[in-house]
Write a protein that holds these residues in place. Sequence first.
Motif, PDB file in Angstrom:
ATOM      1  N   THR A 164      28.078  44.404  39.604  1.00 50.16           N
ATOM      2  CA  THR A 164      28.325  43.032  40.220  1.00 50.16           C
ATOM      3  C   THR A 164      29.950  43.200  40.213  1.00 50.16           C
ATOM      4  O   THR A 164      30.512  43.572  39.357  1.00 50.16           O
ATOM      5  CB  THR A 164      27.795  41.828  39.754  1.00 50.16           C
ATOM      6  OG1 THR A 164      28.321  41.904  38.482  1.00 50.16           O
ATOM      7  CG2 THR A 164      26.368  41.681  39.688  1.00 50.16           C
ATOM      8  N   THR A 165      30.610  42.755  41.362  1.00 53.31           N
ATOM      9  CA  THR A 165      32.130  42.912  41.239  1.00 53.31           C
ATOM     10  C   THR A 165      32.537  41.447  41.681  1.00 53.31           C
ATOM     11  O   THR A 165      31.886  40.575  42.521  1.00 53.31           O
ATOM     12  CB  THR A 165      32.558  43.519  42.474  1.00 53.31           C
ATOM     13  OG1 THR A 165      32.268  43.222  43.617  1.00 53.31           O
ATOM     14  CG2 THR A 165      32.114  45.063  42.000  1.00 53.31           C
ATOM     15  N   ARG A 166      33.547  41.117  40.977  1.00 49.27           N
ATOM     16  CA  ARG A 166      34.353  39.595  41.101  1.00 49.27           C
ATOM     17  C   ARG A 166      34.735  39.664  42.768  1.00 49.27           C
ATOM     18  O   ARG A 166      35.342  40.526  43.157  1.00 49.27           O
ATOM     19  CB  ARG A 166      35.348  39.325  40.145  1.00 49.27           C
ATOM     20  CG  ARG A 166      35.980  38.136  40.339  1.00 49.27           C
ATOM     21  CD  ARG A 166      37.004  37.597  39.037  1.00 49.27           C
ATOM     22  NE  ARG A 166      36.106  37.778  37.972  1.00 49.27           N
ATOM     23  CZ  ARG A 166      37.080  37.883  36.821  1.00 49.27           C
ATOM     24  NH1 ARG A 166      38.079  37.638  36.737  1.00 49.27           N
ATOM     25  NH2 ARG A 166      36.358  37.962  35.595  1.00 49.27           N
ATOM     26  N   PRO A 167      34.365  38.403  43.448  1.00 40.80           N
ATOM     27  CA  PRO A 167      34.900  38.249  44.852  1.00 40.80           C
ATOM     28  C   PRO A 167      36.381  38.337  44.543  1.00 40.80           C
ATOM     29  O   PRO A 167      37.259  38.167  43.666  1.00 40.80           O
ATOM     30  CB  PRO A 167      34.507  36.865  44.974  1.00 40.80           C
ATOM     31  CG  PRO A 167      33.421  36.605  44.142  1.00 40.80           C
ATOM     32  CD  PRO A 167      33.668  37.252  42.961  1.00 40.80           C
ATOM     33  N   PRO A 178      40.096  37.758  44.813  1.00 38.36           N
ATOM     34  CA  PRO A 178      40.840  36.230  44.682  1.00 38.36           C
ATOM     35  C   PRO A 178      41.267  35.731  46.129  1.00 38.36           C
ATOM     36  O   PRO A 178      41.803  36.114  47.007  1.00 38.36           O
ATOM     37  CB  PRO A 178      42.150  36.636  44.077  1.00 38.36           C
ATOM     38  CG  PRO A 178      41.701  38.012  43.360  1.00 38.36           C
ATOM     39  CD  PRO A 178      40.918  38.697  44.343  1.00 38.36           C
ATOM     40  N   ARG A 238      39.091  47.183  34.349  1.00 40.87           N
ATOM     41  CA  ARG A 238      38.483  46.395  35.296  1.00 40.87           C
ATOM     42  C   ARG A 238      38.880  44.869  35.423  1.00 40.87           C
ATOM     43  O   ARG A 238      38.811  44.465  36.597  1.00 40.87           O
ATOM     44  CB  ARG A 238      36.875  46.399  34.957  1.00 40.87           C
ATOM     45  CG  ARG A 238      36.411  47.803  35.059  1.00 40.87           C
ATOM     46  CD  ARG A 238      34.703  47.643  34.842  1.00 40.87           C
ATOM     47  NE  ARG A 238      34.373  47.322  33.710  1.00 40.87           N
ATOM     48  CZ  ARG A 238      33.925  48.104  32.691  1.00 40.87           C
ATOM     49  NH1 ARG A 238      34.123  49.437  32.956  1.00 40.87           N
ATOM     50  NH2 ARG A 238      33.667  47.892  31.622  1.00 40.87           N
ATOM     51  N   ARG A 239      39.382  44.260  34.556  1.00 43.11           N
ATOM     52  CA  ARG A 239      39.831  42.937  34.677  1.00 43.11           C
ATOM     53  C   ARG A 239      40.982  42.712  35.486  1.00 43.11           C
ATOM     54  O   ARG A 239      40.994  42.040  36.259  1.00 43.11           O
ATOM     55  CB  ARG A 239      40.073  42.321  33.252  1.00 43.11           C
ATOM     56  CG  ARG A 239      38.866  41.882  32.329  1.00 43.11           C
ATOM     57  CD  ARG A 239      39.192  40.859  31.237  1.00 43.11           C
ATOM     58  NE  ARG A 239      40.259  41.694  30.484  1.00 43.11           N
ATOM     59  CZ  ARG A 239      39.865  42.613  29.164  1.00 43.11           C
ATOM     60  NH1 ARG A 239      38.556  42.715  28.863  1.00 43.11           N
ATOM     61  NH2 ARG A 239      40.715  43.111  28.616  1.00 43.11           N
ATOM     62  N   GLU A 250      39.873  43.406  39.050  1.00 43.16           N
ATOM     63  CA  GLU A 250      39.223  42.330  39.649  1.00 43.16           C
ATOM     64  C   GLU A 250      40.077  41.037  39.914  1.00 43.16           C
ATOM     65  O   GLU A 250      39.781  40.295  40.466  1.00 43.16           O
ATOM     66  CB  GLU A 250      38.031  41.933  38.741  1.00 43.16           C
ATOM     67  CG  GLU A 250      37.079  42.915  38.738  1.00 43.16           C
ATOM     68  CD  GLU A 250      35.677  42.537  37.546  1.00 43.16           C
ATOM     69  OE1 GLU A 250      35.982  41.361  36.770  1.00 43.16           O
ATOM     70  OE2 GLU A 250      34.530  43.138  37.612  1.00 43.16           O
ATOM     71  N   GLY A 251      41.253  41.056  39.187  1.00 44.78           N
ATOM     72  CA  GLY A 251      42.069  39.975  39.270  1.00 44.78           C
ATOM     73  C   GLY A 251      43.320  40.099  40.321  1.00 44.78           C
ATOM     74  O   GLY A 251      43.984  39.591  40.691  1.00 44.78           O
ATOM     75  N   SER A 302      35.163  48.275  42.884  1.00 43.87           N
ATOM     76  CA  SER A 302      35.449  47.019  42.613  1.00 43.87           C
ATOM     77  C   SER A 302      35.559  46.227  43.798  1.00 43.87           C
ATOM     78  O   SER A 302      35.963  45.007  43.725  1.00 43.87           O
ATOM     79  CB  SER A 302      36.569  46.687  41.529  1.00 43.87           C
ATOM     80  OG  SER A 302      36.357  47.469  40.310  1.00 43.87           O
ATOM     81  N   ARG A 308      37.941  46.620  46.164  1.00 42.11           N
ATOM     82  CA  ARG A 308      39.350  46.193  46.540  1.00 42.11           C
ATOM     83  C   ARG A 308      39.993  47.308  47.445  1.00 42.11           C
ATOM     84  O   ARG A 308      39.763  48.588  47.083  1.00 42.11           O
ATOM     85  CB  ARG A 308      40.448  46.338  45.212  1.00 42.11           C
ATOM     86  CG  ARG A 308      39.865  45.199  44.144  1.00 42.11           C
ATOM     87  CD  ARG A 308      39.815  43.969  44.651  1.00 42.11           C
ATOM     88  NE  ARG A 308      39.570  42.922  43.691  1.00 42.11           N
ATOM     89  CZ  ARG A 308      38.422  42.154  43.550  1.00 42.11           C
ATOM     90  NH1 ARG A 308      37.185  42.532  44.311  1.00 42.11           N
ATOM     91  NH2 ARG A 308      38.190  41.256  42.659  1.00 42.11           N
ATOM     92  N   ARG A 331      38.351  41.671  52.386  1.00 45.50           N
ATOM     93  CA  ARG A 331      36.784  41.824  51.833  1.00 45.50           C
ATOM     94  C   ARG A 331      36.384  42.797  52.656  1.00 45.50           C
ATOM     95  O   ARG A 331      35.501  43.560  51.992  1.00 45.50           O
ATOM     96  CB  ARG A 331      36.152  40.236  51.763  1.00 45.50           C
ATOM     97  CG  ARG A 331      36.927  39.456  50.862  1.00 45.50           C
ATOM     98  CD  ARG A 331      36.025  37.769  51.027  1.00 45.50           C
ATOM     99  NE  ARG A 331      36.637  37.206  49.977  1.00 45.50           N
ATOM    100  CZ  ARG A 331      36.378  35.711  50.275  1.00 45.50           C
ATOM    101  NH1 ARG A 331      35.750  35.148  51.211  1.00 45.50           N
ATOM    102  NH2 ARG A 331      36.853  35.110  49.246  1.00 45.50           N
TER     103      ARG A 331
END
Length: 406
Positions: free
Chosen positions: A213-216, A218, A293-294, A297-298, A321, A323, A370
């Motif tokens: 899973t990847t964070r949407p 920002p 990874r943080r 994702e940020g 991720s 991106r 996206r």
Amino acid sequence: MKVAYILNTYPAPSHSFIRREVRALERRGLSIARIAMRPFDGTLVDAGDKEEAAKTDYVLQQGLGALILAVFAMGLRAPFRIGRALGLAIGIGRKSEAGLIKHLIYFLEAAHVARRVIELNADRMHAHFGTNATTVAMLASEITGRPFSFTVHGPEEFDKPAAIALPTKLRRAEFAVAISSYGRSQLCRLVDYRVWPRIKVVHCGIEPEHFDTTRPLPDTRPVTLVNIGRFSEQKGQLLLIEAMAEVQRRGVDARLVLVGDGELRTPIERLISQHGLGRVVHLTGWLDEAGVRRELEGAHGLVLPSFAEGLPMVIMEAMASSRPVISTWIAGIPELVQDGRTGWLVPAGDVASLVEAITELATAGTERLRRMGTMGRARVMMRHNIDSEAAKLAGFFAQRPRTQPS
């Protein structure tokens, strides 16, 4: 099958791709012995690296006496082979910029490695990077008669191939691996076309489960870009700071996070101060994989304006991720990053083009970014799954060994 991995410095923060490959091979049932010349001279922050360090035999920690003793032990076991290995070390050492003395040290290291390979009953050896680790593997192969192979990453190996005896290594290896089609083409230039079938392509890979899973992307602004890697000339961070200064002068609201460290940290900090970018550019130092990874994702995207590369792992991780990526038209990068679809590619060293790409990303709509991220994720998952790539490598290991040169 038992394979001895012969490495120079292992583990290291920038060599996590080796750890992934080793563990993927072990998941396939291969037994991997880690033999490195020396440990990393900094602090290991990643738990996986610390685990690998505990599993690794370090040659130079044995001391000079143990290495000399290994020469005598292997000389008693295979006197003609040890003599040929010494002759090979002297021959390539005389033509190398590293010099004869270093190659005699490599010969001592190889004798110890050969002894360990026999003690471990390893079927074969594999090295990473075409430099001194592969020299040691080649000499140990000559001593033991067991085959060796190696992976070439670039770009350093391509700069002065004759100085590291790369053509000799390609001819004597059972097979050699490039991490991209571009890399394979550079190796093919160095040897007779009849050797080309033994030059393979195995990509470095990601572990898909870490990107289930990847964070949407920002929704917040300003746009944040992340750069990950050793602070060195070839990575282009100094040029990136110049580009960020121009982006700010244009009134584009963008931020940059630099993850890593290295010999250019002080010049980078000085340039940040000179351009008044202290509130725009942030340096984190080295981070573990979870920390990387943080940061990805940020961020809204990765920017890597390298002058020379192989095919960087951080690009794969950014795409996994979801991106988009800004990078350069060099080496294996265009084989993965598609300009206009999964990111932006610019000419290496061209500040103006880099400024345009950063500006376009920073002003792009969230939906476009996206869409780029989604396409990039699908592409990297298809091409760089470490288990699929390790299966290719395991298949090459399982082939009938070629008779070693006499």
